[in-house]
Design an enzyme around this catalytic site. Structure first.
Site, PDB file in Angstrom:
ATOM      1  N   SER A 196      -8.426  -0.439   4.343  1.00 27.38           N
ATOM      2  CA  SER A 196      -9.132  -1.445   3.318  1.00 27.38           C
ATOM      3  C   SER A 196      -8.854  -2.716   3.325  1.00 27.38           C
ATOM      4  CB  SER A 196      -8.490  -1.458   1.510  1.00 27.38           C
ATOM      5  OG  SER A 196      -6.135  -0.695   2.193  1.00 27.38           O
ATOM      6  N   GLU A 207      -5.238 -12.455 -13.031  1.00 30.77           N
ATOM      7  CA  GLU A 207      -3.932 -12.187 -12.974  1.00 30.77           C
ATOM      8  C   GLU A 207      -3.383 -11.302 -11.489  1.00 30.77           C
ATOM      9  OE1 GLU A 207      -6.043  -9.501 -13.674  1.00 30.77           O
ATOM     10  OE2 GLU A 207      -5.819  -8.416 -11.765  1.00 30.77           O
ATOM     11  N   LYS A 234     -11.271  -7.097  -1.462  1.00 29.30           N
ATOM     12  CA  LYS A 234     -10.893  -7.102  -2.817  1.00 29.30           C
ATOM     13  C   LYS A 234     -12.596  -8.527  -2.558  1.00 29.30           C
ATOM     14  CE  LYS A 234      -6.349  -6.679  -4.275  1.00 29.30           C
ATOM     15  NZ  LYS A 234      -5.627  -5.986  -3.432  1.00 29.30           N
TER      16      LYS A 234
HETATM   17  C1  LIG Z   1      -4.906  -4.333  -3.041  1.00 33.73           C
HETATM   18  C2  LIG Z   1      -5.552  -3.832  -1.860  1.00 33.73           C
HETATM   19  C3  LIG Z   1      -5.897  -2.426  -2.324  1.00 33.73           C
HETATM   20  C4  LIG Z   1      -5.365  -1.842  -4.019  1.00 33.73           C
HETATM   21  O1  LIG Z   1      -6.240  -1.663  -4.618  1.00 33.73           O
HETATM   22  P1  LIG Z   1      -7.642  -0.810  -5.032  1.00 33.73           P
HETATM   23  O2  LIG Z   1      -8.130  -1.802  -6.047  1.00 33.73           O
HETATM   24  O3  LIG Z   1      -6.543   0.764  -5.060  1.00 33.73           O
HETATM   25  O4  LIG Z   1      -7.988  -0.534  -4.235  1.00 33.73           O
HETATM   26  C5  LIG Z   1      -5.064  -1.493  -0.827  1.00 33.73           C
HETATM   27  N1  LIG Z   1      -5.857  -2.231   0.492  1.00 33.73           N
HETATM   28  C6  LIG Z   1      -5.622  -3.950   0.172  1.00 33.73           C
HETATM   29  C7  LIG Z   1      -5.983  -4.591   1.608  1.00 33.73           C
HETATM   30  C8  LIG Z   1      -5.412  -4.495  -1.030  1.00 33.73           C
HETATM   31  O5  LIG Z   1      -5.030  -5.977  -1.000  1.00 33.73           O
END
Ligand SMILES: *Cc1c(COP(=O)(O)O)cnc(C)c1O
Length: 394
Positions: A378, A117, A95
């Site tokens: 992610s 948000e 993010k």
């Molecule tokens: C917010 C988040 C996601 C999901 O968001 P995407 O916009 O689909 O990437 C996935 N993994 C983590 C660790 C997150 O914080």
């Protein structure tokens, strides 16, 4: 009908013949969206802006992130697994790539504060971080129920100097927080910049957020070219909530032969099981009941708890360029524990969904033995320790 479709397709921010994306906002927000679109187009074409962002991504966020071969897991599965390590960035998820880009854009536009948000609080924490770094006050809209459930992240936002606004409307969760943030933006569009957390929302957000996240895919492409005899992996896999880490990863490989796989939570499977609808300013695929009411998503991974999917994913699905699959809560928990024990890496439960598909498919016709598969991790699992300990029953 066909002329309407043609107009929808060629309009800015539309994806494909079915007109996904667009800008479904109150008349009063159209100029604000246009201002963001113009400022982004200018900034993205400006080497000075790109240079500032690249410098922050490297000196502050810790990029480039490594591409880690998962050696023991690969040996167990019979496929070569490479992990793109967004879990190693500052604040612990992808993010940060997006919020640094948008916060720099807000400053370039002369905006004096950020609004955002948040559901579980991860995007709120990332925005609060970028606001603190650039000296921009941050207001985060969050459902009252989420504030109770995610006290830890509320404290993190407050420590970073952000104001957390409790939203008491509707189901008191992310859906209502987003609607409230948009309402607030209408009243303060000259001063406030609305920082959206995924590849969702009105144009230009889906495109802009993908461009800010494509650093994941571009880096991974270069790293694969250096590390792999084939230069490109056979499969590229990422989890999908709104779809930003997947969109950024796919952007680096969409012009290759790699098969793109988006993994949704079984309870948040907009791309896999949704129908066409409009929510939060864009047209896409959303989980709906038989009356067309948007259903609430349910996933153990807060970041995947969204009933829809970004418009470009809906388009990639229709094209057949990307495939979307679902993973259940318990499979994701098992995958997180398996990665921790095989590689010493504790992933976010969101990211564990992507890995869970690999564990399930490896050695089948879906992911044949001997394949090479890139998985985007992610985020890191520190935020999920309590859930993991409870659910994994260790
Ligand atoms: C917010 C988040 C996601 C999901 O968001 P995407 O916009 O689909 O990437 C996935 N993994 C983590 C660790 C997150 O914080």
């Amino acid at each position: 009908m066909s002329s309407i479709t043609a107009a929808a397709t060629s309009a800015p921010g539309r994806f494909g013949e079915r007109g996904y994306g667009g800008r479904y906002v109150p008349e009063s927000l159209i100029p604000a969206c246009q201002a963001v679109a113009e400022a982004f187009a200018e900034a993205w074409a400006d080497p000075g802006f790109r240079g500032n962002l690249a410098a922050l991504l490297s000196a502050y966020a810790g990029r480039p992130t490594p591409l880690t071969p998962a050696l023991r897991l690969s040996a167990e599965l019979g496929v070569t697994v490479l992990l793109k390590r967004e879990d190693l960035t500052h604040t612990g998820s992808h993010k940060i790539n997006n919020v640094l880009g948008q916060a720099l854009l807000a400053r370039r536009m002369g905006r004096t504060r950020l609004i955002a948000e948040t559901g579980a609080g991860m995007h709120g924490v990332a925005t609060a971080t970028a606001g603190a770094l650039l000296g921009l006050p941050v207001k985060v809209f969050m459902g009252e129920r989420d504030i109770e459930r995610q006290a830890h992240n509320v404290f993190r936002m407050r420590l970073l100097g952000a104001e957390v606004v409790s939203v008491t409307a509707g189901s008191r969760t992310l859906k209502d927080a987003t609607s409230e943030a948009m309402r607030h933006w209408v009243t303060d569009a000259d001063e406030a910049y609305y920082c959206v957390g995924s590849v969702i929302g009105p144009h230009p957000y889906p495109t802009m957020v993908r461009e800010f996240q494509r650093v994941i895919g571009d880096e991974a492409r270069r790293q694969c070219a250096a590390d792999l005899p084939s230069a490109v992996p056979d499969y590229v896999v990422a989890c999908v909530g709104g779809g930003s880490n997947a969109a950024g990863t796919f952007a680096g490989f969409v012009d290759t032969s790699a098969q793109l796989i988006g993994v949704e939570a079984a309870g948040g499977s907009g791309a896999s099981h949704g129908a066409i609808g409009v929510l939060h300013g864009f047209r896409s695929l959303f989980l709906q009941d038989e009356h067309g009411q948007i259903q609430e998503a349910h996933s153990i991974a807060a970041g995947l708890d969204y009933p829809g999917v970004g418009p470009e994913h809906a388009y990639l699905r229709d094209l057949g360029r990307a495939r979307y699959v679902t993973v259940a809560d318990d499979e994701a928990i098992a995958a997180a524990v398996r990665l921790a024990r095989a590689e010493g890496i504790l992933p976010a439960i969101e990211s564990a969904h992507a890995l869970a598909w690999v564990l399930r498919a490896a050695g089948t016709s879906e992911l044949p033995a001997g394949s090479t598969v890139l998985v985007t991790l992610s985020g890191r699992g520190d935020k999920d320790i309590t859930t993991l300990i409870e659910e994994a029953q260790l």
